[in-house]
Structure formats: structure tokens, C-alpha cells
Design an enzyme around this catalytic site. Structure first.
Site, PDB file in Angstrom:
ATOM      1  N   HIS A 111      -8.478   7.171   0.033  1.00 10.15           N
ATOM      2  CA  HIS A 111      -7.057   6.811  -0.042  1.00 10.15           C
ATOM      3  C   HIS A 111      -6.255   8.117   0.019  1.00 10.15           C
ATOM      4  O   HIS A 111      -6.461   9.020  -0.780  1.00 10.15           O
ATOM      5  CB  HIS A 111      -6.764   6.070  -1.358  1.00 10.15           C
ATOM      6  CG  HIS A 111      -5.313   5.767  -1.542  1.00 10.15           C
ATOM      7  ND1 HIS A 111      -4.710   4.663  -0.983  1.00 10.15           N
ATOM      8  CD2 HIS A 111      -4.329   6.440  -2.234  1.00 10.15           C
ATOM      9  CE1 HIS A 111      -3.431   4.658  -1.323  1.00 10.15           C
ATOM     10  NE2 HIS A 111      -3.179   5.731  -2.082  1.00 10.15           N
ATOM     11  N   HIS A 156       0.836  -1.193   0.000  1.00  9.93           N
ATOM     12  CA  HIS A 156       0.000   0.000   0.000  1.00  9.93           C
ATOM     13  C   HIS A 156       0.882   1.259   0.000  1.00  9.93           C
ATOM     14  O   HIS A 156       1.734   1.439   0.875  1.00  9.93           O
ATOM     15  CB  HIS A 156      -0.894  -0.040   1.242  1.00  9.93           C
ATOM     16  CG  HIS A 156      -2.073   0.859   1.169  1.00  9.93           C
ATOM     17  ND1 HIS A 156      -2.819   1.221   2.283  1.00  9.93           N
ATOM     18  CD2 HIS A 156      -2.698   1.471   0.123  1.00  9.93           C
ATOM     19  CE1 HIS A 156      -3.810   1.998   1.929  1.00  9.93           C
ATOM     20  NE2 HIS A 156      -3.780   2.156   0.615  1.00  9.93           N
ATOM     21  N   ASP A 183      -5.594   4.347   4.158  1.00 12.30           N
ATOM     22  CA  ASP A 183      -7.018   4.517   3.891  1.00 12.30           C
ATOM     23  C   ASP A 183      -7.709   5.042   5.147  1.00 12.30           C
ATOM     24  O   ASP A 183      -7.472   4.545   6.255  1.00 12.30           O
ATOM     25  CB  ASP A 183      -7.657   3.173   3.509  1.00 12.30           C
ATOM     26  CG  ASP A 183      -7.179   2.677   2.150  1.00 12.30           C
ATOM     27  OD1 ASP A 183      -6.657   3.521   1.364  1.00 12.30           O
ATOM     28  OD2 ASP A 183      -7.292   1.464   1.895  1.00 12.30           O
ATOM     29  N   HIS A 189     -14.157   4.666   0.780  1.00 12.08           N
ATOM     30  CA  HIS A 189     -13.130   5.110   1.740  1.00 12.08           C
ATOM     31  C   HIS A 189     -12.320   6.233   1.064  1.00 12.08           C
ATOM     32  O   HIS A 189     -12.533   6.529  -0.113  1.00 12.08           O
ATOM     33  CB  HIS A 189     -12.212   3.951   2.164  1.00 12.08           C
ATOM     34  CG  HIS A 189     -11.361   3.421   1.076  1.00 12.08           C
ATOM     35  ND1 HIS A 189     -11.819   2.513   0.113  1.00 12.08           N
ATOM     36  CD2 HIS A 189     -10.054   3.664   0.744  1.00 12.08           C
ATOM     37  CE1 HIS A 189     -10.851   2.227  -0.722  1.00 12.08           C
ATOM     38  NE2 HIS A 189      -9.764   2.917  -0.371  1.00 12.08           N
TER      39      HIS A 189
END
Length: 265
Positions: A239, A158, A162, A237
Site C-alpha cells: 500500500h 482507498h 496498491d 501487496h
């Protein structure tokens, strides 16, 4: 035949007249310097000239000399007073100019100090404005951490974090900056990239809508869009990334970035 005394011009002079004539003659001879050689010592002594100090001429000369000396002394005193007055006037003028110059210098110093004080206050306010950061989603929390691994990300980890957010939740700029990207971002869906005032960059992905355009300036807390699930997302969500450049691959730890700017994450 009797004789009478002759009268008129043939009359014999009197004794007193003869004596007067003799005196005049003696005075004339004395003036001519003749009697001096014929007179006896006693007579010569009686006719000596008076001493120079006893004459009126010497007294006049002495008086005139004293008067001239007093006049000269007065003139010297007046010249001395004039010189002192001139020196005093020059000294006062010099002191006045010096005082005026000092006053101007002090006024200029106060003005410069005031300008510097205003500049410091402005810089402090700007630093406070630039240093004031906040969460991109109010009251949210991190649902997926930085560099988490998994098949969901093409790089294998990642590149941001998030934040939990229901679809349509307002997303705001974490700090003041300028919009450098606003639109579709591939796997990020609808995304925005801001160049922050400190030269870093922040990125906001998976938005359901975008409320800003490229080139627009935003302040901390300015709403830039709404959260969503566009692009490569499994659910709504936000990011969020912190970057050194506007491009993918220049990411840095977003949590450390926000904490460095005073945000509790």
C-alpha cells in the site's frame, strides 16, 4: 779765462727732456680738467672721450648678460625636462596601478564566475538527485486505484494505491528523504513514512519487515523493507500513499504525484 759747461745736477735739460716734461704736464692738466678750459676748440675735439659702445667694459657686460641668459634658458629647459619626466613617471605609475587593479578585478570576476558555476552544477546535481524518483516495487503495477470505494476501508474509499507484490518483495524509497515513522501502523500493519526532500511525504504499508529506523536518511532506490500482508490486508501487496503531512487524512493522488516526478505509472 775760458769757461766750461756746467756738469752734474746743474746741467741744463735737453730739448727732448723738456718736451717730455711738457707732455707729462699737459696730461696731468688734462686729467685734472684744467686743460679743457684753456684748449682751443680743435684741441678739445681731439681729446674727447671714446663712445661707450667702444669700451671694453661694455663688451664684458654684454658677454656676461648673454651668458646669464643662456644659463637661465638651460636651467628653464632642465626644469621643463624634469617636470615632463616626473609627469611621465606619475602617468606610468598610475597606468600600472590601474592595470593591476583591472587584473585583480578580472581575476576576482573569474573566481566568482567559477564559484557560481560550481554552485550551479551542485544545485543542478541536487535537483537531479531529488527529482529522480522510481517505483517503490520494481516492475510492478497498480492493482487497486486511488479513492476506490468499498467496505474494506474505514473511510469508505482507498487513501492510496496498491502495488502488486509477492510477500518478501523488496520495497524501496521512491525518492530521497528521511524516515519519520517506522513501525506498527494499525490497519497499515508494519509501515514506514518518509519525509521527502521536496517537503512532501510518502507512506509504505502492510510490510512483512522493516529495514530502516526513524531519523535515518535514505536515497532514491534505498531498500526500506519487504512487502507482506500485515494489518488490514486480504493478501500480500504494497500500500503506497503520497501525503502533504505525515498523518493519515492528508493524502493526495499517488499516481499524479509519481508522474509529476517523472515516474511512469
Amino acid at each position: 779765462m775760458a769757461f766750461t759747461r756746467a756738469t752734474g745736477k746743474h746741467r741744463a735739460p735737453s730739448r727732448m727732456t723738456c718736451r717730455g716734461a711738457k707732455a707729462v704736464g699737459i696730461a696731468t692738466l688734462a686729467t685734472a680738467g684744467v686743460i679743457g678750459s684753456l684748449a682751443s676748440p680743435a684741441l678739445a675735439a681731439d681729446t674727447e672721450a671714446p663712445a661707450a659702445g667702444d669700451t671694453g667694459l661694455s663688451q664684458i657686460i654684454a658677454i656676461e648678460g648673454g651668458l646669464a641668459a643662456r644659463i637661465e634658458a638651460q636651467a628653464d629647459a632642465q626644469r621643463h625636462q624634469a617636470a615632463e619626466a616626473k609627469a611621465e613617471a606619475e602617468a606610468k605609475a598610475k597606468a600600472r596601478k590601474k592595470a593591476e587593479a583591472k587584473k585583480k578585478a578580472e581575476a576576482a570576476a573569474r573566481a566568482e564566475e567559477a564559484r557560481e558555476s560550481r554552485a550551479r552544477a551542485a544545485r543542478s546535481a541536487e535537483r537531479a538527485r531529488l527529482g529522480t524518483f522510481r517505483l517503490p516495487v520494481a516492475g510492478s503495477y497498480v492493482s487497486t486505484g486511488y479513492e476506490s470505494s468499498g467496505s474494506l476501508w474505514s473511510s469508505g474509499s482507498h487513501s492510496g494505491i496498491d502495488f502488486h507484490a509477492a510477500s518478501g518483495t523488496p520495497v524501496v524509497a521512491v525518492g530521497g528523504g528521511t524516515v519519520v515513522e517506522a513501525g506498527w501502523g494499525g490497519a497499515y500493519g508494519n509501515n514506514i513514512v518518509l519525509r521527502m526532500s521536496d517537503g512532501t511525504y510518502t507512506q509504505y504499508g502492510h510490510l512483512s519487515s522493516i529495514d530502516v529506523s526513524v531519523g535515518q536518511s535514505v536515497d532514491v532506490g534505498h531498500r526500506i523493507g519487504l512487502s507482506g500482508a500485515t494489518g488490514n490486508a486480504t493478501g500480500p501487496h504494497l500500500h503506497f500513499e503520497a501525503r502533504t503531512t505525515p498523518s493519515y487524512g492528508s493524502d493526495m493522488d499517488p499516481v499524479a504525484y509519481l508522474r509529476a516526478h517523472g515516474v511512469s505509472v
